[in-house]
Design a protein around this motif. Structure first.
Motif, PDB file in Angstrom:
ATOM      1  N   PRO A  44      26.990   6.850  16.944  1.00  0.00           N
ATOM      2  CA  PRO A  44      26.232   5.965  17.687  1.00  0.00           C
ATOM      3  C   PRO A  44      24.593   6.961  17.418  1.00  0.00           C
ATOM      4  N   LEU A  96      27.771   2.199  22.171  1.00  0.00           N
ATOM      5  CA  LEU A  96      26.803   3.264  21.807  1.00  0.00           C
ATOM      6  C   LEU A  96      26.859   4.560  23.008  1.00  0.00           C
ATOM      7  N   HIS A 122      24.262   7.102  24.535  1.00  0.00           N
ATOM      8  CA  HIS A 122      22.902   6.758  23.560  1.00  0.00           C
ATOM      9  C   HIS A 122      22.546   5.292  23.881  1.00  0.00           C
ATOM     10  N   GLY A 123      23.370   4.412  24.432  1.00  0.00           N
ATOM     11  CA  GLY A 123      22.876   3.061  24.742  1.00  0.00           C
ATOM     12  C   GLY A 123      21.685   2.695  25.594  1.00  0.00           C
TER      13      GLY A 123
END
Length: 381
Positions: free
Chosen positions: A264, A292, A295-296
């Motif tokens: 990701p 993710l 990290h999203g």
């Protein structure tokens, strides 16, 4: 060692209310000035909303598609002989929208209501593409599904090159349906992921790209980008509403990352599907966090629909072109229409001005009524 086959974008061309040509799309997306204005193509007097992002002077959809295919092939350095045997994958609306735009002159091409399969055959013959044709009428994931199929054919070694084309010109029937369904933004602005978002707005989009294996480089053509991963998933949650947890879209992102063999954290930008509607934007934000992880909430995100509008069947291809060009340029588009954060969309939204980047990979996402979801992962460098 046998070189792994990849699907490279070697020729791109697009038309939208941002202008004509690929460079115009990038310039418009980076400028962040929405292209919405009053619709003059048909009567909107009975509608709640009267604006869209339309091209001022536009031909029929078949003529615009033919011109886009020719331009993309020229950009890829393909002469007429090199187009021989090339497949055409076409994403269009399955109904009378094929005739949108000015009425064609006698003998100028398909008339209102031409079947998509017939149109694909006519375009292939007109543009010198003598390979097979396939049509995609799966609403807002039509074009991205076509790209995924083209990339799969190329990486398997089934074909050397494929032309993918997609088109939608704002017309009265779909406009009326979205307006009657109260999906269009009454304040005349698309505000993805923002507090106070009121809905989507439609926009013109006619796009064509050439995807090839390494044959492009052997001709001396520098690819725009490479489609390194793709994923498709369905959630079938509701005919019109997304699954609130974003599970289907998250599975599509997972599949794209697995296919590319990337974590990701490799994703440096997401051009989101986000249409500016309350439920779909929140579901997409949930999907990014699900797919993710941490990290999203850190990756840069914007939706270029905020400037060029929703081009329905053509959206996936228009947004792929903008995403690839932005990544190559090293500058990420603004999420226009922003009013303020919404707790249901805790994302790192690109606001105020374009964001410089050295990222080499980006996702472009699409979702459609019925729970269809697609993710395309592109790389540069």
């Amino acid at each position: 060692m046998v070189e792994a086959r990849v699907a490279q974008l070697t020729g791109v061309y697009a038309v939208s209310a941002l202008g004509r040509g690929a460079d115009a799309q990038l310039a418009g997306a980076l400028a962040g000035v929405p292209a919405f204005g009053p619709v003059s193509r048909f009567d909107t007097a009975a509608r709640r909303v009267t604006v869209a992002a339309t091209v001022p002077e536009v031909g029929t959809l078949p003529d615009e598609l033919a011109a886009a295919i020719d331009a993309a092939c020229r950009a890829a350095g393909l002469d007429r002989a090199q187009r021989t045997g090339c497949a055409l994958l076409l994403a269009v609306h399955g109904g009378p929208a094929l005739g949108a735009g000015p009425a064609p002159a006698a003998g100028a091409g398909p008339a209102l209501g031409t079947a998509p399969a017939v149109l694909a055959g006519q375009l292939a013959a007109r543009c010198g593409l003598s390979g097979h044709t396939r049509v995609y009428t799966s609403a807002c994931v039509s074009a991205s599904t076509a790209v995924a199929d083209a990339a799969a054919q190329i990486t398997r070694g089934d074909v050397e090159r494929v032309v993918v084309a997609a088109g939608y010109l704002v017309e009265s029937d779909q406009f009326a349906l979205f307006d009657a369904g109260r999906a269009l933004a009454v304040d005349g602005a698309v505000r993805p992921f923002s507090a106070g978002r009121r809905g989507l707005l439609l926009g013109d989009g006619v796009v064509a790209v050439v995807l090839e294996s390494s044959t492009g480089r052997r001709r001396g053509v520098d690819p725009v980008a490479t489609v390194v991963g793709w994923g498709r998933a369905g959630d079938a949650f509701h005919p019109c509403q997304p699954e609130p947890g974003g599970t289907g879209l998250a599975r599509a992102v997972d599949a794209a990352l697995r296919r590319a063999g990337l974590p990701p954290e490799a994703v440096g930008y997401v051009n989101a599907n986000a249409t500016g509607t309350a439920q779909s934007d929140a579901a997409e934000a949930a999907a990014l966090r699900r797919a993710l992880g941490g990290h999203g909430t850190r990756v840069a995100v914007s939706s270029t629909k905020s400037v060029h509008g929703h081009a329905l069947e053509a959206s996936g291809l228009l947004e792929l072109v903008v995403t690839a060009l932005a990544l190559r340029h090293g500058e990420l588009p603004v999420n226009a229409g922003w009013l303020g954060p919404d707790d249901s969309c805790p994302l790192n939204v690109v606001k105020d001005q374009p964001q410089k980047t050295t990222a080499t990979h980006a996702l472009t996402l699409n979702a459609a009524f019925g729970g269809a979801n697609t993710a395309l992962l592109v790389g540069v460098g």
